[in-house]
Write a protein that holds these residues in place. Structure first.
Motif, mmCIF file in Angstrom:
data_model
loop_
_atom_site.group_PDB
_atom_site.id
_atom_site.type_symbol
_atom_site.label_atom_id
_atom_site.label_comp_id
_atom_site.label_asym_id
_atom_site.label_seq_id
_atom_site.Cartn_x
_atom_site.Cartn_y
_atom_site.Cartn_z
ATOM 1 N N LEU A 106 -7.334 14.851 3.944
ATOM 2 C CA LEU A 106 -6.194 13.991 3.607
ATOM 3 C C LEU A 106 -6.045 12.850 4.605
ATOM 4 N N VAL A 107 -6.186 13.156 5.880
ATOM 5 C CA VAL A 107 -6.062 12.122 6.915
ATOM 6 C C VAL A 107 -7.156 11.070 6.752
ATOM 7 N N ASP A 108 -8.353 11.485 6.408
ATOM 8 C CA ASP A 108 -9.439 10.518 6.183
ATOM 9 C C ASP A 108 -9.075 9.552 5.055
ATOM 10 N N LYS A 109 -8.486 10.065 3.981
ATOM 11 C CA LYS A 109 -8.059 9.197 2.873
ATOM 12 C C LYS A 109 -6.957 8.249 3.330
ATOM 13 N N ILE A 110 -6.016 8.767 4.098
ATOM 14 C CA ILE A 110 -4.914 7.948 4.608
ATOM 15 C C ILE A 110 -5.442 6.835 5.498
ATOM 16 N N GLU A 111 -6.353 7.166 6.376
ATOM 17 C CA GLU A 111 -6.885 6.186 7.337
ATOM 18 C C GLU A 111 -7.578 5.018 6.642
ATOM 19 N N THR A 112 -8.178 5.257 5.475
ATOM 20 C CA THR A 112 -8.860 4.156 4.775
ATOM 21 C C THR A 112 -7.874 3.136 4.212
ATOM 22 N N ILE A 113 -6.612 3.533 4.057
ATOM 23 C CA ILE A 113 -5.580 2.645 3.508
ATOM 24 C C ILE A 113 -4.900 1.826 4.598
ATOM 25 N N LEU A 114 -4.832 2.367 5.787
ATOM 26 C CA LEU A 114 -4.076 1.740 6.877
ATOM 27 C C LEU A 114 -4.764 0.489 7.414
ATOM 28 N N SER A 115 -3.959 -0.369 8.039
ATOM 29 C CA SER A 115 -4.508 -1.591 8.623
ATOM 30 C C SER A 115 -5.066 -1.347 10.024
ATOM 31 N N GLN A 116 -4.718 -0.215 10.632
ATOM 32 C CA GLN A 116 -5.281 0.169 11.924
ATOM 33 C C GLN A 116 -5.214 1.690 12.056
ATOM 34 N N LYS B 211 0.800 -1.233 0.000
ATOM 35 C CA LYS B 211 0.000 0.000 0.000
ATOM 36 C C LYS B 211 0.831 1.280 0.000
ATOM 37 N N VAL B 212 2.157 1.162 0.120
ATOM 38 C CA VAL B 212 2.993 2.368 0.144
ATOM 39 C C VAL B 212 2.826 3.203 -1.120
ATOM 40 N N PRO B 213 2.793 2.611 -2.328
ATOM 41 C CA PRO B 213 2.618 3.443 -3.529
ATOM 42 C C PRO B 213 1.306 4.250 -3.523
ATOM 43 N N GLU B 214 0.282 3.708 -2.939
ATOM 44 C CA GLU B 214 -1.001 4.405 -2.842
ATOM 45 C C GLU B 214 -0.957 5.493 -1.773
ATOM 46 N N LEU B 215 -0.233 5.220 -0.706
ATOM 47 C CA LEU B 215 -0.190 6.128 0.438
ATOM 48 C C LEU B 215 0.813 7.268 0.260
ATOM 49 N N ALA B 216 1.910 7.020 -0.411
ATOM 50 C CA ALA B 216 3.005 8.000 -0.514
ATOM 51 C C ALA B 216 2.559 9.373 -1.032
ATOM 52 N N PRO B 217 1.760 9.459 -2.095
ATOM 53 C CA PRO B 217 1.345 10.793 -2.564
ATOM 54 C C PRO B 217 0.491 11.547 -1.536
ATOM 55 N N LEU B 218 -0.325 10.824 -0.792
ATOM 56 C CA LEU B 218 -1.152 11.465 0.237
ATOM 57 C C LEU B 218 -0.284 11.985 1.372
ATOM 58 N N MET B 219 0.723 11.195 1.760
ATOM 59 C CA MET B 219 1.629 11.624 2.823
ATOM 60 C C MET B 219 2.426 12.851 2.375
ATOM 61 N N LYS B 220 2.820 12.879 1.109
ATOM 62 C CA LYS B 220 3.556 14.022 0.581
ATOM 63 C C LYS B 220 2.673 15.276 0.602
ATOM 64 N N GLN B 221 1.422 15.133 0.202
ATOM 65 C CA GLN B 221 0.490 16.268 0.242
ATOM 66 C C GLN B 221 0.322 16.777 1.669
ATOM 67 N N LEU B 222 0.218 15.847 2.613
ATOM 68 C CA LEU B 222 0.050 16.218 4.014
ATOM 69 C C LEU B 222 1.281 16.971 4.517
ATOM 70 N N ARG B 223 2.460 16.498 4.152
ATOM 71 C CA ARG B 223 3.698 17.179 4.548
ATOM 72 C C ARG B 223 3.764 18.572 3.947
ATOM 73 N N MET B 224 3.425 18.700 2.680
ATOM 74 C CA MET B 224 3.461 20.015 2.024
ATOM 75 C C MET B 224 2.475 20.984 2.678
ATOM 76 N N LEU B 225 1.337 20.483 3.072
ATOM 77 C CA LEU B 225 0.361 21.312 3.769
ATOM 78 C C LEU B 225 0.910 21.761 5.122
ATOM 79 N N ALA B 226 1.548 20.849 5.839
ATOM 80 C CA ALA B 226 2.121 21.187 7.150
ATOM 81 C C ALA B 226 3.205 22.248 7.017
ATOM 82 N N ILE B 227 4.067 22.084 6.018
ATOM 83 C CA ILE B 227 5.185 23.016 5.828
ATOM 84 C C ILE B 227 4.700 24.450 5.677
ATOM 85 N N SER B 228 3.546 24.627 5.094
ATOM 86 C CA SER B 228 3.030 25.977 4.851
ATOM 87 C C SER B 228 2.303 26.576 6.060
ATOM 88 N N GLN B 229 2.216 25.835 7.147
ATOM 89 C CA GLN B 229 1.442 26.302 8.299
ATOM 90 C C GLN B 229 2.280 27.098 9.295
#
Length: 94
Positions: free
Chosen positions: A75-85, A15-33
């Motif tokens: 973004l977190v909602d999308k990430i959570e649907t991919i995770l196993s917990q 699932k890393v290939p599916e998750l990686a772009p979402l994590m990158k978006q989340l990081r980019m959003l954080a950086i701008s805060q």
């Protein structure tokens, strides 16, 4: 007071290939805060499924403001649907 927020995520195999772009978006959003200082993501060396993201913020209120953002929540909602917990969050201060 500076805080570090630790987020633990368990990513199912393949699932890393599916998750990686979402994590990158989340990081980019954080950086701008306001109040964001730095961040890093580490994975365990044995199974490569357990990931820890460590972000550093100027204050707990800066983190809380980011945590409440609608764009972050989406973004977190999308990430959570991919995770196993569900992700685990814990904040520490100096």
């Amino acid at each position: 007071m500076i805080v570090k927020v630790f987020i633990r995520r368990n990513i199912p195999p393949g699932k890393v290939p599916e998750l990686a772009p979402l994590m990158k978006q989340l990081r980019m959003l954080a950086i701008s805060q306001h109040g964001y200082i730095s961040g890093e993501t580490l994975k365990d060396v044995d199974t490569h499924q357990d990931y820890i993201t460590i972000s550093t913020w100027h204050s707990m209120s800066d983190w809380k403001n980011f945590e409440k953002m609608a764009e972050r929540k989406a973004l977190v909602d999308k990430i959570e649907t991919i995770l196993s917990q569900k992700s685990q969050y814990i904040a520490y201060s100096y």
